[in-house]
Design an enzyme around this catalytic site. Structure first.
Site, PDB file in Angstrom:
ATOM      1  N   GLN A 182      -4.856 -15.733   2.086  1.00 18.87           N
ATOM      2  CA  GLN A 182      -6.220 -16.538   2.792  1.00 18.87           C
ATOM      3  C   GLN A 182      -5.393 -18.430   2.878  1.00 18.87           C
ATOM      4  O   GLN A 182      -5.915 -19.097   3.518  1.00 18.87           O
ATOM      5  CB  GLN A 182      -7.278 -16.341   1.638  1.00 18.87           C
ATOM      6  CG  GLN A 182      -7.802 -15.156   2.112  1.00 18.87           C
ATOM      7  CD  GLN A 182      -8.020 -14.381   3.945  1.00 18.87           C
ATOM      8  OE1 GLN A 182      -7.638 -15.971   4.811  1.00 18.87           O
ATOM      9  NE2 GLN A 182      -8.064 -13.479   4.120  1.00 18.87           N
ATOM     10  N   SER A 202       0.087 -11.432   3.871  1.00 20.66           N
ATOM     11  CA  SER A 202       0.522 -10.708   5.026  1.00 20.66           C
ATOM     12  C   SER A 202       0.320 -11.067   6.379  1.00 20.66           C
ATOM     13  O   SER A 202      -0.386 -12.065   6.285  1.00 20.66           O
ATOM     14  CB  SER A 202      -1.759 -10.080   4.832  1.00 20.66           C
ATOM     15  OG  SER A 202      -1.536  -9.450   5.564  1.00 20.66           O
ATOM     16  N   THR A 240      12.110   3.936   6.581  1.00 22.92           N
ATOM     17  CA  THR A 240      13.044   2.963   7.623  1.00 22.92           C
ATOM     18  C   THR A 240      12.299   2.041   7.870  1.00 22.92           C
ATOM     19  O   THR A 240      10.547   2.207   8.285  1.00 22.92           O
ATOM     20  CB  THR A 240      12.861   3.694   8.942  1.00 22.92           C
ATOM     21  OG1 THR A 240      13.712   4.811   8.632  1.00 22.92           O
ATOM     22  CG2 THR A 240      13.865   3.242  10.068  1.00 22.92           C
ATOM     23  N   CYS A 326     -12.845  -6.305   4.134  1.00 23.99           N
ATOM     24  CA  CYS A 326     -12.578  -5.074   3.423  1.00 23.99           C
ATOM     25  C   CYS A 326     -13.651  -3.959   2.054  1.00 23.99           C
ATOM     26  O   CYS A 326     -13.214  -2.960   1.606  1.00 23.99           O
ATOM     27  CB  CYS A 326     -11.618  -5.349   2.063  1.00 23.99           C
ATOM     28  SG  CYS A 326     -10.137  -5.442   2.982  1.00 23.99           S
TER      29      CYS A 326
HETATM   30  N1  PLP Z   1      -6.174 -10.638  -0.592  1.00 22.08           N
HETATM   31  C1  PLP Z   1      -7.198 -11.500   0.094  1.00 22.08           C
HETATM   32  C2  PLP Z   1      -7.745 -12.373  -0.141  1.00 22.08           C
HETATM   33  C3  PLP Z   1      -7.463 -10.648   1.487  1.00 22.08           C
HETATM   34  O1  PLP Z   1      -8.111 -11.830   2.000  1.00 22.08           O
HETATM   35  C4  PLP Z   1      -6.757 -10.196   1.814  1.00 22.08           C
HETATM   36  C5  PLP Z   1      -7.140  -9.141   3.110  1.00 22.08           C
HETATM   37  O2  PLP Z   1      -8.989 -10.039   3.510  1.00 22.08           O
HETATM   38  C6  PLP Z   1      -5.969  -9.432   1.172  1.00 22.08           C
HETATM   39  C7  PLP Z   1      -5.677  -9.655  -0.219  1.00 22.08           C
HETATM   40  C8  PLP Z   1      -5.832  -7.674   1.915  1.00 22.08           C
HETATM   41  O3  PLP Z   1      -4.723  -7.612   2.631  1.00 22.08           O
HETATM   42  P1  PLP Z   1      -3.997  -6.364   3.793  1.00 22.08           P
HETATM   43  O4  PLP Z   1      -5.239  -6.695   4.479  1.00 22.08           O
HETATM   44  O5  PLP Z   1      -2.765  -7.363   4.529  1.00 22.08           O
HETATM   45  O6  PLP Z   1      -3.856  -5.383   2.809  1.00 22.08           O
END
Ligand code: PLP
Length: 379
Positions: A182, A202, A240, A326
């Site tokens: 973030q 990410s 790949t 998540c």
């Molecule tokens: N770390 C943080 C602080 C996040 O906000 C997120 C996703 O919300 C992730 C890790 C995981 O990222 P990804 O969706 O690419 O697995």
């Protein structure tokens, strides 16, 4: 009707440059980057360009960047590699109590299955994290310290640089990992000055497509291969490579790099307006600190469950989130750690901004919350 997308910490809309690059790779650079002919070489070059852009953004060497499928894979790779290489004798891991599930769940696994001691540092009563609390927890028995830079639910900024710098001075053997998901492209981040051995980032949080992430792994730090197969990613991750996603990731970074400061200023202005407008609503409490990331604002709307308000706003084409995307509605415990009561934690909504948002989005949101408070309360 216009849509007001205010859930950018969950994911972002891919930028035009990223989409264009992905399509270009799908239609023109479709060769396998491991192939020895010209079509393969074109794909290889597209990938190399992206690696160079991301390495430069982090002040790293190209060989220090490994492409992964997402940041969750990056954090798993960093944490599991560290314990495999350095955790046989040193059995303690230090982290914050507010990490994202990708770190938290990996550490819980290491605690439960492998018997590691996990020390989770909490903030003080005002929600502020102090570097000394992490540093004082470290000792000869510690193999890893892993910290996020910006909290995904509230925008709190953790003192990663001062913790890592002191830790490396006192305990050079401790491996440092930063979840910068973030923070990347919102703050300037340089791996060396951060004193990080690993950094996870990410694509889909920075206007690149989903399905692509990267891990910075400092030259010399031990890395374990988890996906065995071909010699891709210098033998560190078989399979790949997804050239269109990798190239699009690089294009998004290339586009965002020059505007880190100006976007930050613009989003700070939106955040300020949002705070002012919210403060005129009765009972609404802002959980995010003034000195946090301007990109995330967590708000408590008392007595209205997060999901109810979220769907009410959705009915007005305003999209927000009820905490971490998540956790899919399950409480993460993070709002409570940052000072929300148990009851308040059920009423948190997370508003997350990007440079594409404007004042109309903010007005639509605030008027939605205002009428939602009246309507939902009287149902
Ligand atoms: N770390 C943080 C602080 C996040 O906000 C997120 C996703 O919300 C992730 C890790 C995981 O990222 P990804 O969706 O690419 O697995």
């Amino acid at each position: 009707m216009t849509e007001h997308y205010l859930d950018n910490a969950a994911t972002t809309k891919p930028c035009e440059a990223a989409v264009k690059k992905a399509v270009e790779c799908l239609t023109e650079c479709y060769g396998n980057p491991s192939s020895l002919h010209r079509a393969g070489l074109r794909a290889q070059q597209a990938m190399n360009r992206s690696r160079a852009v991301i390495a430069k953004a982090l002040g790293a060497d190209e060989r220090e960047i490994i492409f992964t499928s997402c940041a969750t894979e990056s954090t798993n790779m960093a944490l599991l590699s560290t314990v495999a290489a350095y955790g046989r004798k040193r059995r303690k891991i230090i982290t914050s109590a507010v990490e994202h599930a990708s770190v938290n769940q990996t550490l819980e696994h290491l605690e439960r299955i492998e018997g590691f001691e996990i020390v989770k540092i909490k903030p003080d009563d005002t929600g502020t994290y102090h570097a000394e609390d992490f540093i004082n927890a470290a000792d000869e028995n510690t193999c890893l310290i892993t910290m996020m830079m910006v909290n995904n639910e509230t925008g709190h900024v953790l003192p990663v640089q001062s913790v890592f710098t002191s830790i490396k001075r006192r305990y050079p053997h401790i491996i440092t990992h930063c979840d910068a998901v973030q923070a990347f492209m919102k703050y300037p981040i340089k791996a060396k000055s951060l004193c990080a051995d690993f950094i996870s980032i990410s694509g889909h949080k920075i206007h690149a497509p989903k399905g692509i992430g990267a891990l910075y792994a400092r030259k010399g730090v031990k890395l374990r291969t988890f996906i065995h197969g071909g010699k891709q990613e210098s033998g560190r991750r078989g399979g790949t490579e997804s050239v269109p996603l990798i190239a699009a990731f690089g294009s998004a970074v290339e586009e965002l790099i020059p505007t880190i400061a100006s976007r930050f200023e613009y989003v700070s202005g939106l955040n300020k307006s949002l705070r002012e407008k919210l403060s005129s609503l009765p009972y609404v409490r802002i959980l995010s600190p003034e000195n946090g990331s301007p990109y995330v604002l967590s708000v408590i709307i008392p007595k209205i469950r997060s999901e109810i308000m979220l769907h009410y706003l959705e009915g007005r084409n305003v999209y927000v989130s009820s905490g971490s995307a998540c956790s899919k509605g399950a409480g993460s415990g993070v709002p409570e750690i940052f000072g929300a009561s148990q009851q308040e934690a059920d009423s948190v909504i997370r508003i997350s901004l990007c440079h594409e948002n404007n004042i109309e989005d903010i007005e639509a949101l605030v008027s939605g919350i205002e009428s939602g408070m009246k309507e939902i309360m009287h149902r």
